[in-house]
Design a protein around this motif. Structure first.
Motif, mmCIF file in Angstrom:
data_model
loop_
_atom_site.group_PDB
_atom_site.id
_atom_site.type_symbol
_atom_site.label_atom_id
_atom_site.label_comp_id
_atom_site.label_asym_id
_atom_site.label_seq_id
_atom_site.Cartn_x
_atom_site.Cartn_y
_atom_site.Cartn_z
ATOM 1 N N SER A 306 19.999 7.764 33.226
ATOM 2 C CA SER A 306 19.509 6.740 34.020
ATOM 3 C C SER A 306 18.858 5.592 33.087
ATOM 4 O O SER A 306 18.788 5.922 31.981
ATOM 5 C CB SER A 306 18.009 7.548 34.785
ATOM 6 N N LYS A 307 18.341 4.638 33.787
ATOM 7 C CA LYS A 307 17.895 3.390 33.019
ATOM 8 C C LYS A 307 16.635 3.833 32.322
ATOM 9 O O LYS A 307 16.501 3.304 30.955
ATOM 10 C CB LYS A 307 17.634 2.290 33.989
ATOM 11 N N SER A 308 15.713 4.398 32.932
ATOM 12 C CA SER A 308 14.646 4.770 32.159
ATOM 13 C C SER A 308 14.915 5.758 30.935
ATOM 14 O O SER A 308 14.076 5.670 29.939
ATOM 15 C CB SER A 308 13.493 5.625 32.967
ATOM 16 N N VAL A 309 15.767 6.617 31.059
ATOM 17 C CA VAL A 309 16.237 7.564 29.897
ATOM 18 C C VAL A 309 16.746 6.801 28.738
ATOM 19 O O VAL A 309 16.595 6.807 27.662
ATOM 20 C CB VAL A 309 17.053 8.648 30.254
ATOM 21 N N ASN A 310 17.695 5.970 29.021
ATOM 22 C CA ASN A 310 18.486 4.912 28.014
ATOM 23 C C ASN A 310 17.542 3.955 27.570
ATOM 24 O O ASN A 310 17.528 3.687 26.395
ATOM 25 C CB ASN A 310 19.694 4.223 28.843
ATOM 26 N N GLU A 311 16.538 3.437 28.344
ATOM 27 C CA GLU A 311 15.614 2.435 27.789
ATOM 28 C C GLU A 311 14.742 3.474 26.634
ATOM 29 O O GLU A 311 14.473 2.735 25.626
ATOM 30 C CB GLU A 311 14.374 2.438 28.716
ATOM 31 N N ALA A 312 14.487 4.636 26.924
ATOM 32 C CA ALA A 312 13.758 5.300 25.806
ATOM 33 C C ALA A 312 14.382 5.607 24.771
ATOM 34 O O ALA A 312 14.077 5.509 23.529
ATOM 35 C CB ALA A 312 13.133 6.645 26.558
ATOM 36 N N ILE A 313 15.714 6.100 24.876
ATOM 37 C CA ILE A 313 16.733 6.244 23.704
ATOM 38 C C ILE A 313 16.964 4.963 22.891
ATOM 39 O O ILE A 313 16.542 5.048 21.516
ATOM 40 C CB ILE A 313 18.187 6.739 24.108
ATOM 41 N N LEU A 314 17.287 3.852 23.526
ATOM 42 C CA LEU A 314 17.333 2.654 22.892
ATOM 43 C C LEU A 314 16.206 2.214 22.005
ATOM 44 O O LEU A 314 16.016 1.509 20.978
ATOM 45 C CB LEU A 314 17.809 1.668 23.643
ATOM 46 N N PHE A 315 15.001 2.315 22.733
ATOM 47 C CA PHE A 315 13.465 1.835 22.222
ATOM 48 C C PHE A 315 13.179 2.682 21.007
ATOM 49 O O PHE A 315 12.807 2.173 20.057
ATOM 50 C CB PHE A 315 12.532 1.981 23.270
ATOM 51 N N GLY A 316 13.560 3.996 21.145
ATOM 52 C CA GLY A 316 13.413 4.903 19.728
ATOM 53 C C GLY A 316 14.106 4.631 18.642
ATOM 54 O O GLY A 316 13.625 4.387 17.572
ATOM 55 N N ILE A 317 15.451 4.137 18.892
ATOM 56 C CA ILE A 317 16.264 3.887 17.887
ATOM 57 C C ILE A 317 15.990 2.466 17.281
ATOM 58 O O ILE A 317 15.573 2.291 15.983
ATOM 59 C CB ILE A 317 17.684 3.726 18.170
ATOM 60 N N TYR A 318 15.489 1.417 18.209
ATOM 61 C CA TYR A 318 15.023 0.164 17.737
ATOM 62 C C TYR A 318 14.011 0.130 17.030
ATOM 63 O O TYR A 318 13.780 -0.753 16.100
ATOM 64 C CB TYR A 318 14.691 -0.576 19.134
ATOM 65 N N MET A 319 12.850 1.133 17.197
ATOM 66 C CA MET A 319 11.605 1.138 16.422
ATOM 67 C C MET A 319 11.901 1.915 15.205
ATOM 68 O O MET A 319 10.775 1.883 14.471
ATOM 69 C CB MET A 319 10.560 1.875 17.448
ATOM 70 N N ASN A 320 12.993 2.542 15.116
ATOM 71 C CA ASN A 320 13.074 3.238 13.961
ATOM 72 C C ASN A 320 14.296 2.906 13.071
ATOM 73 O O ASN A 320 15.304 3.674 12.505
ATOM 74 C CB ASN A 320 13.179 4.886 14.059
ATOM 75 N N LEU A 321 14.632 1.379 13.146
ATOM 76 C CA LEU A 321 15.971 1.076 12.493
ATOM 77 C C LEU A 321 16.175 1.419 10.888
ATOM 78 O O LEU A 321 17.168 1.537 10.478
ATOM 79 C CB LEU A 321 16.140 -0.361 12.774
ATOM 80 N N ASP A 322 14.882 1.711 10.200
ATOM 81 C CA ASP A 322 14.855 1.731 8.936
ATOM 82 C C ASP A 322 15.136 3.274 8.672
ATOM 83 O O ASP A 322 15.144 3.616 7.487
ATOM 84 C CB ASP A 322 13.611 1.173 8.190
ATOM 85 N N ASN A 323 15.225 4.128 9.436
ATOM 86 C CA ASN A 323 15.470 5.490 9.201
ATOM 87 C C ASN A 323 17.071 5.922 9.236
ATOM 88 O O ASN A 323 17.861 5.806 10.147
ATOM 89 C CB ASN A 323 14.937 6.251 10.556
ATOM 90 N N SER A 324 17.489 5.842 7.948
ATOM 91 C CA SER A 324 18.905 6.036 7.541
ATOM 92 C C SER A 324 19.540 7.157 8.010
ATOM 93 O O SER A 324 20.801 7.365 8.145
ATOM 94 C CB SER A 324 18.924 5.991 6.035
ATOM 95 N N GLU A 325 18.753 8.457 8.699
ATOM 96 C CA GLU A 325 19.148 9.640 9.176
ATOM 97 C C GLU A 325 19.810 9.300 10.538
ATOM 98 O O GLU A 325 20.908 10.013 10.580
ATOM 99 C CB GLU A 325 18.153 10.329 9.347
ATOM 100 N N LEU A 326 19.654 8.231 11.207
ATOM 101 C CA LEU A 326 20.174 7.983 12.284
ATOM 102 C C LEU A 326 21.539 7.362 12.168
ATOM 103 O O LEU A 326 22.152 7.475 13.257
ATOM 104 C CB LEU A 326 19.277 6.810 13.244
ATOM 105 N N GLU A 327 22.048 7.175 11.093
ATOM 106 C CA GLU A 327 23.297 6.551 10.967
ATOM 107 C C GLU A 327 24.109 8.163 10.955
ATOM 108 O O GLU A 327 25.550 7.864 11.047
ATOM 109 C CB GLU A 327 23.523 6.252 9.459
#
Length: 372
Positions: A306-327
């Protein structure tokens, strides 16, 4: 908690999210300094204002509501027969002398096309004047110049809202007017309206991201015309849902602590405040969003969420772009799975408060924590 089957979006949740994108939570009386008056304008006047760049005609914001060639032809025929034409509504920024079509875009666009495009061809149909049917304006001017002149001189009733586009209260009022007056048969949602009244660098950024191949690939969408050229059948219109998704991510990344539960007003205010953001600022947001999408595409479940879930996923990544583990694809998928299992993202929790202050801040704060 009522868990969500993340392989299938709950229909009730989908309806709630669509309603949220159409809700106008601005409930104010019209500003005292907006003046409304009626005037008559000839079709030639409308063309002149358009060619002088005083009248904004941007079908992009209503591209899914565009008239067919037959509808345009019948409208021109109605003008020649002097049938009653509904009043149009235009806002006028008295400081810049710029005008924005609020209601009547298709009628004005059709008038401009007829008067300004000699090769524009009317449909050949039986129930219109034979002097118009299947003809171009150039042919009409040669064979029946009196008809062309008649349309040029015909006056159209217009309601004008004299206002100041630089005032937030005035733009809020125009937003409400769009909600109430649009008569295209399919009501505009909030982001379609924002796309019109908050045009500028920031709006262009949102459209660029939504048009990016990576966004379309992740969420499995396209931006079709109203009618498919191949099948000649209606296709599902694109309603700017991903422009709004990216607007929500950027606005919450900047002003999450200021969110008061009125999503429509919150997003309107952010677009209004940043409509002419510097190219440097918009480029920074664009780069961060594209990087966010590059990371998120490692999990192919997003198109089913859903949009609300995708919003949270993208927001969480967006706010932690310096976390190299996400690569790491494995780590990213594990974090998204963890988010989906949180009580904040249960079906009951989502339905209880898609836009409420506590629920939104709770979901997004949890997302930041998970993707740290």
């Amino acid at each position: 908690m009522n868990a969500i089957d993340h392989n299938k979006i709950d229909k009730d949740l989908l309806v709630l999210e669509e309603k949220l994108s159409e809700n106008d939570d601005i409930n104010k009386q019209p500003p005292d300094d907006i003046i409304s008056f009626n005037e008559l304008r000839s079709c030639a006047d409308l063309l002149r204002m358009y060619t002088d760049n005083q009248l904004k005609i941007d079908p992009d914001f209503q591209r899914n509501l565009v008239w067919t060639a037959v509808e345009k032809t019948r409208f021109i025929d109605s003008l020649t027969k002097q049938l009653p034409i509904p009043s149009m509504c235009i806002s006028l920024d008295y400081k810049t002398d710029k005008r924005l079509v609020i209601d009547g875009l298709q009628r004005i666009t059709t008038i401009v096309s007829f008067l300004n495009q000699d090769s524009w061809q009317l449909s050949k149909i039986d129930d219109v004047d034979e002097r118009l049917s299947g003809k171009t304006p150039e042919q009409i001017k040669i064979d029946n110049p009196e008809i062309f002149s008649k349309i040029q001189n015909l006056t159209i009733p217009i309601t004008v809202l004299r206002c100041d586009y630089s005032k937030k209260s005035h733009m809020e009022y125009l937003f409400t007017i769009f909600h109430r007056l649009n008569s295209g048969g399919s009501r505009l949602n909030n982001q379609e309206i924002r796309n019109c009244i908050y045009s500028g660098n920031f709006n262009n950024l949102l459209k660029e991201i939504a048009d990016a191949p990576i966004s379309k690939n992740i969420f499995n969408y396209s931006k079709p015309n109203l009618v498919s050229k191949k099948t000649k059948k209606n296709v599902k219109p694109y309603r700017y849902q991903y422009e709004e998704l990216y607007l929500r991510i950027i606005s919450f990344s900047v002003k999450l602590n200021d969110y008061d539960g009125k999503l429509s007003k919150f997003l309107n205010d952010f677009m209004g405040d940043n409509r002419d953001a510097s190219l440097g600022e918009t480029q920074k947001w664009k780069n961060n969003l594209l990087k966010t999408l590059e990371i998120a595409q490692k999990d192919n479940r997003l198109s089913r969420l859903s949009k609300s879930v995708n919003e949270a996923i993208l927001f969480g990544i967006y706010m932690n772009l310096d976390n190299s583990e996400l690569e790491s694809e494995e780590i990213l998928i594990a974090k998204i799975t963890s988010l989906l299992e949180q009580p904040e993202f249960s079906l009951i929790s989502l339905k209880e408060g898609l836009a409420s202050k506590d629920k939104v801040i709770g979901r997004l704060s949890k997302a930041i924590q998970i993707f740290e």
